[in-house]
Design a protein around this motif. Structure first.
Motif, short mmCIF file in Angstrom:
data_model
loop_
_atom_site.label_atom_id
_atom_site.label_comp_id
_atom_site.label_asym_id
_atom_site.label_seq_id
_atom_site.Cartn_x
_atom_site.Cartn_y
_atom_site.Cartn_z
N LEU A 2 47.58 -22.06 17.71
CA LEU A 2 46.71 -23.24 17.69
C LEU A 2 45.65 -23.15 18.78
N LEU A 3 46.05 -22.73 19.96
CA LEU A 3 45.07 -22.59 21.05
C LEU A 3 44.01 -21.56 20.68
N GLY A 4 44.42 -20.53 19.95
CA GLY A 4 43.49 -19.48 19.56
C GLY A 4 42.45 -19.92 18.55
N LEU A 5 42.67 -21.07 17.90
CA LEU A 5 41.70 -21.56 16.93
C LEU A 5 40.42 -22.07 17.60
N GLY A 6 40.49 -22.39 18.88
CA GLY A 6 39.31 -22.87 19.58
C GLY A 6 38.79 -24.18 19.03
N LEU A 7 39.66 -25.13 18.80
CA LEU A 7 39.27 -26.41 18.20
C LEU A 7 38.35 -27.18 19.15
N THR A 8 37.29 -27.76 18.58
CA THR A 8 36.29 -28.44 19.40
C THR A 8 36.11 -29.91 19.07
N ASP A 9 36.51 -30.34 17.87
CA ASP A 9 36.33 -31.75 17.51
C ASP A 9 37.27 -32.60 18.37
N ARG A 10 36.77 -33.71 18.84
CA ARG A 10 37.60 -34.60 19.65
C ARG A 10 37.66 -36.00 19.06
#
Length: 231
Positions: free
Chosen positions: A156-164
């Motif tokens: 999950l951390l590797g997905l680089g999620l940016t939406d907050r």
């Protein structure tokens, strides 16, 4: 055999009334990570008093709370669940077992209304529209984009999620699909929430969520790694 354990991220905004039941349903040996997103009803104190790990995320937004919980997690597996008693965290071990057995890289809960009013028509309509757009964008065939889910923490951390904001759950699925993850669903009962809904309980909230998620779908694909150890 060593029992499977996980951290359960519970984004929280004024859920003091629901917290006792939700935390009582956390599987034995698992850690509840309650992310307080600016509650004014004493939710953080209630959660701490019931033994949960409490994280404070001052920036408002569902995605901000979820990501703060992900960053605070330490277990190999991380689950997400709403904190309003509409979903039962006791069902999550089956999700994690499917991950551990190599049957999926992400498991989502498909919400099935367990009582009248649990899944209002406007929320169903918004969800159906997003599922169709997701299929068009990624090819992934899902029937729900519900908040109850599980995956490996490092992946999950590797997905680089940016939406907050409200787009966070969808971005997780989109980025996972872009990485070739196997995404599956399990039926879960969906009950009327305790307290007042901040999102899907109103047309306005649903519209804001759909708007945020449409922005996620409009973003171009970008390469992300496949979850290590999932196959």
């Amino acid at each position: 055999m060593i029992p499977l354990t996980a951290d359960v991220v519970l984004p929280c905004l004024d859920e003091a009334e629901a917290l006792p039941w939700v935390l009582s349903r956390i599987p034995e040996g698992w850690r509840a990570v309650v992310v307080d997103n600016g509650s004014g009803d004493g939710s953080a104190a209630v959660a701490a008093g019931l033994g949960a790990t409490v994280v404070h995320e001052p920036r408002r937004g569902f995605g901000a709370a979820c990501h703060a919980g992900l960053l605070a997690a330490t277990a190999d597996f991380v689950c997400f669940c709403d904190c309003d008693a509409s979903l039962d965290p006791a069902l999550l071990p089956t999700f994690v077992k499917q991950l551990a057995d190599g049957g999926a890289d992400m498991v989502l809960g498909r919400r099935r209304a367990a009582a009248r009013g649990a899944f209002p028509p406007h929320a169903r309509a918004g969800n159906a529209a997003l599922v169709r757009m997701l299929r068009h964008r990624t090819g992934v065939r899902l029937r729900d984009l519900g908040p109850m889910r599980a995956a490996r923490r490092e992946a999950l951390l590797g997905l680089g999620l940016t939406d907050r904001r409200s787009g966070y759950p969808l971005e997780m699925v989109v980025r996972g699909a872009d990485a070739g993850w196997r995404i599956s669903e399990r039926d879960v009962p969906y009950r009327p929430r305790t307290g007042t809904s901040k999102v899907t309980g109103t047309w306005r909230g649903t519209w804001h969520a759909v708007r945020d998620m449409r922005a996620v779908l409009a973003a171009p694909p970008r390469p992300v790694p496949h979850p290590a150890g999932a196959r």
